[in-house]
Design a protein around this motif. Sequence first.
Motif, PDB file in Angstrom:
ATOM      1  N   HIS A 124     -25.230 100.451   6.472  1.00 42.83           N
ATOM      2  CA  HIS A 124     -25.557 101.325   7.599  1.00 42.83           C
ATOM      3  C   HIS A 124     -25.025 102.731   7.302  1.00 42.83           C
ATOM      4  O   HIS A 124     -24.010 102.882   6.623  1.00 42.83           O
ATOM      5  N   SER A 168     -17.068 101.644   9.635  1.00 46.16           N
ATOM      6  CA  SER A 168     -18.234 101.907   8.793  1.00 46.16           C
ATOM      7  C   SER A 168     -18.700 100.586   8.192  1.00 46.16           C
ATOM      8  O   SER A 168     -17.930  99.907   7.499  1.00 46.16           O
ATOM      9  N   TYR A 169     -19.941 100.223   8.455  1.00 45.25           N
ATOM     10  CA  TYR A 169     -20.469  98.936   8.009  1.00 45.25           C
ATOM     11  C   TYR A 169     -21.386  99.095   6.808  1.00 45.25           C
ATOM     12  O   TYR A 169     -22.213 100.022   6.753  1.00 45.25           O
ATOM     13  N   ASP A 187     -22.884 105.600  18.188  1.00 42.83           N
ATOM     14  CA  ASP A 187     -24.020 105.688  19.118  1.00 42.83           C
ATOM     15  C   ASP A 187     -23.555 106.052  20.515  1.00 42.83           C
ATOM     16  O   ASP A 187     -24.161 106.889  21.194  1.00 42.83           O
ATOM     17  N   TYR A 213     -22.689  94.684  14.818  1.00 46.76           N
ATOM     18  CA  TYR A 213     -23.008  94.660  13.394  1.00 46.76           C
ATOM     19  C   TYR A 213     -22.539  93.394  12.681  1.00 46.76           C
ATOM     20  O   TYR A 213     -22.786  93.233  11.496  1.00 46.76           O
TER      21      TYR A 213
END
Length: 268
Positions: free
Chosen positions: A216, A212-213, A191, A155
Amino acid sequence: MRLLRFLFKDLFRSLQTAGGRQFLWLLLRYADRPRNKPFRAQVGPFRFRVVDGLSFAWQYKEIFTDEFYRFTTNEEIPVIYDCGANIGMSLAYFRQQYPAARIVAFEADPAIGQVLADNLTVNGIQNVELINKAVWINDAGVDFSSAEADAGSIYSTGQQQRVPSVRLRDYLLREPRIDMLKMDIEGAEADVLADCRDALGNVRNMFIEYHSYVGHPQALGGILQMLETAGFRYYVDTNQHRVRPFLNRRYNGNDVMDLQLNVFAYRE
């Protein structure tokens, strides 16, 4: 005295233990070095090739001072999977605490993987199966951006490159027992864990660093639900305590992440 303890709580706590004092020494000596400038450092019996001074100091605190990865086992040969081994400090800790353990280590970043291999050799850390590939949901490779220290991610906003990958689920299914599964893979954890949902039955302990991005979907709820379904108890912790969190919505002022925390999952 109580006032001083309140004002200098973290400092006071660190001074109480040898590991805490070692961490403060590392901060004083290395944390103010220019970021992402490699050097070599001695800490305890280990000599590390380091890629970033500040990350090195905080890794030491989490791994050796706070002992995030300490677990108990009655097995003569514990099995440890280290996903996101970085420069090898976690492997040094595992080998020190569990001398007979069989360790499988994964590192996605090609450059960091070379540093990791060097550190294992220099410190005589043997019997580690080192796999310089990303843990992922397939073995077709994945786009990855190196952050030069400990934040390389699928990411990250930097220039990406295709790196080889392995499907972690395939590895887990080969093992009749895994005593510790450590997962610090900078955002890929949701994922990968979803893909491994049916392969966690033989895992006894699991450490997950959740990221946590921005932009997203957040996946913490799904991870915790999966752990509950798989029969784990868990503890969630973060070293970040925000002031005015409804206004301050970033992780340490980070433009990319808005949350990072640790999940400790175990079977009773």
